[in-house]
Design an enzyme around this catalytic site. Structure first.
Site, PDB file in Angstrom:
ATOM      1  N   HIS A  68      -2.521   1.227   6.834  1.00  0.00           N
ATOM      2  CA  HIS A  68      -2.957   1.144   5.428  1.00  0.00           C
ATOM      3  C   HIS A  68      -3.109   2.558   4.876  1.00  0.00           C
ATOM      4  CE1 HIS A  68      -4.395  -0.794   1.860  1.00  0.00           C
ATOM      5  NE2 HIS A  68      -5.462  -0.029   1.833  1.00  0.00           N
ATOM      6  N   HIS A 117      -5.844   2.081  -4.364  1.00  0.00           N
ATOM      7  CA  HIS A 117      -4.921   1.570  -3.343  1.00  0.00           C
ATOM      8  C   HIS A 117      -4.578   0.118  -3.633  1.00  0.00           C
ATOM      9  CE1 HIS A 117      -8.325  -0.070  -0.471  1.00  0.00           C
ATOM     10  NE2 HIS A 117      -8.774   0.031  -1.706  1.00  0.00           N
ATOM     11  N   CYS A 165       0.815  -1.224   0.000  1.00  0.00           N
ATOM     12  CA  CYS A 165       0.000   0.000   0.000  1.00  0.00           C
ATOM     13  C   CYS A 165       0.846   1.270   0.000  1.00  0.00           C
ATOM     14  CB  CYS A 165      -0.976  -0.018   1.169  1.00  0.00           C
ATOM     15  SG  CYS A 165      -0.228   0.021   2.824  1.00  0.00           S
TER      16      CYS A 165
END
Length: 348
Positions: free
Chosen positions: A308, A320, A260
């Site tokens: 994240h 993402h 990520c």
């Protein structure tokens, strides 16, 4: 025979009552309520698998965040060691040069050693010449002492630098062992999650994906006329271009594999902006913005503690690297169920 006739009569009465009541069933007052049907084995299995997969992936994400931070620390340590080793090489050259001077002076003294100064004073027939020679000898001694002192100091500096380098090398080895252990833990969690997913049917896997928000369509034309920084728009174009062929790879920042924070790093790197490889570290870059202030290119963070990150691309959508099952996706911000942890504007 009478018994059968009685039964038929009773049955006829019941049927007539049903007809008169318009087909409504008659339930005795003392009858027990109909029990609520228990969940089917399939739905229970799906719920259990979903919870286990979510837990494993969340744990993996946290370990992955620590892995990224540790990897960055390791890289910084390697850079420090490289600089230190270059400094040691330069210092060694300086010490060697001073050592040559000391040896040359010692050799010269040995070759030109003279009679004891006191003897020279009593035997010399030219006092003025002797005094000149003594003054010169004193100056030479001062130079020799200064050279020796300089050599000793520089040698001490070199020794300190070598000790520091040795400690850095030892720390690097410990960091690499730690990274290896974290990587194994990470892979174990990913493998366990994948094993659970493989037990599900295609429909159940689709339901699991939908629970995370699924995906949505997006076109670069959606950026036309958007008021945003040019470099932020460039970062969006890079990140979205990787969705089709990109894969989720822990600790990677391209060109085809990303985690990520690695996707965010690579996207902004493509427009000349450097980001750290860690969602927690990225959450301190730029300036904070609220959910209502989001502009294309802003970084969005989830979970507490943060582990994240994704990028807002406008029209209520994000891009993402979601996880190892979904890889890279574009979806609506509202559909992603993870707990919001903030947003940052990197540029603009």
């Amino acid at each position: 025979m009478r018994h059968q006739t009685g039964v038929r009569s009773a049955f006829a009465v019941v049927v007539a009552a049903v007809v008169l009541l318009g087909g409504q069933s008659v339930v005795p007052a003392h009858a027990a309520p109909t029990p609520t049907p228990s969940p089917s084995p399939t739905s229970a299995k799906m719920k259990n698998a979903k919870e286990q997969v979510a837990q494993l992936e969340d744990e993996a994400s946290q370990v992955g965040e620590d892995y990224d931070a540790a990897s960055q620390a390791l890289e910084e340590s390697k850079q420090r060691l490289a600089v230190l080793q270059a400094d040691i090489a330069a210092q060694q050259t300086k010490v060697d040069a001073l050592g040559e001077q000391v040896r040359a002076i010692a050799l010269d003294q040995f070759r030109n050693r003279e009679v004891d100064t006191t003897v020279q004073i009593f035997t010399s027939g030219d006092p003025e010449t002797l005094l000149d020679r003594l003054s010169t000898a004193s100056k030479v001694d001062d130079d020799i002492n200064a050279t020796l002192a300089a050599h000793e100091a520089e040698q001490a500096n070199l020794t300190d630098m070598q000790r520091t380098a040795a400690a850095e090398v030892s720390a690097l080895a410990a960091q690499e062992q730690k990274l290896a252990a974290m990587k194994k833990d990470l892979q174990d969690k990913v493998d366990a999650a994948q094993a659970l997913v493989l037990q599900l049917t295609n429909e159940e896997r689709a339901a699991l994906d939908a629970a995370e928000g699924g995906s949505t369509t997006w076109s670069p034309n959606e950026l036309d006329g958007v008021s945003a920084n040019a470099r932020a728009l460039g970062a969006i174009k890079y990140a979205t271009s990787k969705v089709r062929g990109g894969q989720y790879v822990w600790g990677s920042a391209g060109p085809t594999g990303f985690d990520c924070s690695g996707l965010m790093l690579a996207a902004y790197r493509s427009v000349g902006i450097s980001l750290p490889h860690s969602s927690q570290a990225q959450s301190h870059v730029g300036r904070p913005v609220s959910r209502g202030e989001l502009k294309p290119g802003d970084l969005i963070f989830w979970y507490h503690p943060i582990h994240h990150v994704g990028m807002y691309i406008g029209n209520g959508k994000i891009v993402h690297a979601r996880n190892t099952r979904a890889d890279l996706v574009i979806q609506s911000l509202a559909s992603y169920p993870a707990p919001w942890a903030g947003a940052r504007r990197v540029v603009g």
